[in-house]
Design an enzyme around this catalytic site. Structure first.
Site, short mmCIF file in Angstrom:
data_model
loop_
_atom_site.label_atom_id
_atom_site.label_comp_id
_atom_site.label_asym_id
_atom_site.label_seq_id
_atom_site.Cartn_x
_atom_site.Cartn_y
_atom_site.Cartn_z
N HIS A 14 0.81 -1.06 0.08
CA HIS A 14 -0.08 0.05 0.14
C HIS A 14 0.77 1.33 0.28
O HIS A 14 1.97 1.12 0.56
CB HIS A 14 -0.84 -0.16 1.29
CG HIS A 14 -1.99 0.89 1.36
ND1 HIS A 14 -1.67 2.27 1.65
CD2 HIS A 14 -3.28 0.88 1.36
CE1 HIS A 14 -2.62 3.04 1.66
NE2 HIS A 14 -3.82 1.96 1.52
N ASP A 37 3.15 -3.79 7.92
CA ASP A 37 2.29 -3.18 7.74
C ASP A 37 1.16 -4.14 8.01
O ASP A 37 0.86 -5.00 7.07
CB ASP A 37 2.06 -2.46 6.53
CG ASP A 37 0.77 -1.90 6.18
OD1 ASP A 37 -0.24 -1.97 7.02
OD2 ASP A 37 0.39 -1.46 5.05
N LYS A 86 -10.33 -0.47 10.55
CA LYS A 86 -10.60 -1.37 9.72
C LYS A 86 -10.73 -2.74 10.53
O LYS A 86 -11.32 -3.75 10.05
CB LYS A 86 -9.12 -1.84 8.79
CG LYS A 86 -9.00 -0.85 7.62
CD LYS A 86 -7.61 -1.67 6.91
CE LYS A 86 -7.03 -0.47 6.26
NZ LYS A 86 -7.58 0.06 4.90
#
Lengths: 145, 417
Positions: B132, B210, B236
């Site tokens: 990302h 991550d 999330k």
């Protein structure tokens, strides 16, 4: 006993108003400065060892702080007299807290333990004894000469 | 061990869990909301919303400052959340868990505070083509600022990291950082972080993970992963926005310079010099997202009660079902690895139909999916596309929603292809 009397019990007020071991030791064998970052209180601790170079002969402190921190540090100077550096370095904090004998919230706990952690820091600097847990987080920023 | 076995066997009831989520009480365009975009952000159960409201109504004050009772109560809630979240990733100590505003800030913290002091010419920063932008751009930027070399592990045609390229990468210089996502947000790939951690450590490099896409769906054990830093976000994983966490090894955090500077992160401030407080507070300057952190703790409780293993199993079932249904759609290309190496994410393109049109047509059916580059432009370049469609699943996703997705795709194909 009221909550106020429980917290500011007579022995605390006595140590606060007539602190034992208040002052400086010139040419101290061990010394350190500690801060409580929450309120800005500062304490300096000075240690003189006996002839064996290891037994604590005298502890003095200077600085500013609330009644709890000043009284606790005053009691500490009496508690550690005659003990070795190693003994004090590993002294459980509950030994001091039992001596203080009052209910403490987490924030006030930091006040009560400021003197002890600063004394352990002084011994660490002079003798290489273990650094107290509460200092571990800042060890790299401390001047450990 | 009995406990583990029981947890693994437990199955979640998505239909029942949906009742915890007020968002599903509404209709979109006259149809029930089929929310297939949880990879970008998850919805919030009542348990988290109630906790936020209750905290503000009964326990709110600034933390770590007041001597008064209310401040002590708020501090206990905030630190209690830290303990829960630290346990959730099996951190050795709670003080290694820093509250941030999210995974992006967590990674920036490491890139700046560790990178600026430890990187220089001759050093190599290794990311992957699957990252990302949040785990790509900060490293690219700090590498440039420090004169270090920036490079990426390439992907094979299935979206898996080509670990055979590591030998070549190593030739570029002194590898100092390896940064990788545990689960890819774009393809769902579960990456071999343990292997990369070992490879990084053999070269004296740090491993930065991550876990933003992994934490909501996949059990995380930082000690097993062997990483040095791990970043994730609350939003999330059914928690509030604007809060996240960075876990780091204490010895690294202690040796690092601070990132944000200001109140609460100090030991003592003088005109000549300022000294830093202990971890984690050294990295928590200013008033933190206090209620959000408490809500984050409630979200972790919610997920833990359901069982992360049960969530992952549920999503894998949906993934297998979705891949079957989507294979029936003419002109559909699905990207990503085999289901067993993959989280509940399906990235795909419909031949001759732009992803924005696909998403638009699906929206008319009340089906929400993502269309775009998913903050993964290097990956899109590798796939040779500008964008993909992405459907992603969570604990509240039910098979009917996947049926509606497939029906919508057939419609899109008929209309535009």
């Amino acid at each position: 006993m009221s909550e106020f009397d429980q917290l500011y019990r007579e022995v605390i007020l006595d140590h606060y108003k007539n602190p034992r071991g208040h002052g400086l030791i010139e040419d101290a064998d061990a010394e350190a400065e500690g801060q409580n970052p929450l309120c800005g209180d500062e304490v300096s601790i000075y240690v003189a060892f006996g002839e064996d170079g290891d037994t604590i002969d005298e502890v003095k402190f200077s600085g500013r702080g609330c009644a709890i921190s000043q009284a606790a540090t005053s009691m500490l100077t009496e508690l550690v007299q005659g003990r070795t550096a190693q003994e004090v370095a590993t002294l459980p904090r509950d030994d001091l807290l039992d001596e203080i004998g009052i209910p403490l919230t987490p924030v006030r706990l930091k006040c009560a333990l400021l003197g002890l952690s600063t004394l352990k820091l002084a011994l660490h600097k002079a003798k290489g004894t273990p650094l107290p847990e509460e200092w571990a987080g800042a060890s790299s920023d401390l001047d450990l000469k | 061990m009995d406990f583990v076995a029981v947890t693994a066997e437990r199955k979640l009831d998505a239909r029942k869990l949906r009742a915890d989520f007020p968002i599903f009480e509404q209709e979109v365009r006259g149809k029930p909301l089929a929310y297939l975009d949880s990879a970008v952000s998850a919805h919030k159960p009542r348990q988290v919303l109630d906790k936020l409201r209750n905290f503000y109504e009964t326990s709110y004050a600034n933390v770590h400052r007041g001597v008064y009772t209310l401040s002590e109560v708020a501090t206990a809630e905030y630190e209690g959340a830290r303990d829960k979240i630290a346990r959730f990733i099996n951190a050795p100590a709670s003080r290694e868990l820093i509250f941030t505003h999210g995974a992006t800030e967590s990674i920036n913290l490491v890139a700046y505070a560790w990178g600026l002091d430890n990187l220089g010419p001759g050093d190599v920063v290794v990311v992957t083509e699957l990252e990302h932008h949040s785990n790509f751009v900060p490293w690219q930027y700090i590498a440039k600022r420090t004169g270090a070399t920036f490079t990426a592990i390439p992907l094979d045609e299935h979206g898996e990291l080509r670990l055979d390229a590591l030998g070549e990468i190593e030739q570029a210089g002194n590898v100092k950082v390896v940064a990788n996502n545990l689960v890819s947000n774009a393809l769902g790939t579960i990456n071999p972080v343990e292997k990369l951690s070992a490879w990084a450590h053999e070269r004296g490099a740090i491993m930065v993970v991550d876990a933003a896409q992994a934490a909501p769906h996949h059990a995380i054990d930082v000690q097993e992963l062997g990483c040095d830093f791990l970043a994730f976000s609350s939003h999330k994983m059914c928690g509030p926005t604007s809060v996240g966490a960075l876990w780091g090894r204490a010895e690294l955090l202690e040796a690092m310079s601070p990132f944000n500077l200001g109140g609460h992160m100090i030991r003592s401030v003088k005109l000549e010099e300022t000294t830093w407080g202990q971890i984690p507070f050294k990295f928590e300057a200013g008033t933190q997202p206090i209620a959000e952190a408490v809500g984050f703790g409630a979200a972790v409780d919610y997920l833990t009660d359901i069982g992360i293993g049960a969530i992952e199993d549920h999503e894998r079932e949906l993934l297998v079902y979705a891949l079957e249904k989507l294979a029936e759609v003419p002109g559909l290309t699905a990207y990503g690895p085999a289901p067993e190496r993959r989280a509940g994410i399906v990235s795909f393109n419909l031949e001759g139909v732009h992803p924005h049109d696909v998403a638009q047509i699906l929206d008319m059916e009340g089906v929400a999916i993502r269309a775009g580059h998913h903050c993964c432009q290097p990956l899109m370049a590798k796939l040779g596309v500008a964008a993909t469609n992405r459907a992603s699943f969570y604990l509240y996703t039910i098979p009917e929603e996947i049926d509606r997705l497939a029906d919508g795709l057939h419609k899109a194909h008929k209309l535009l292809a």
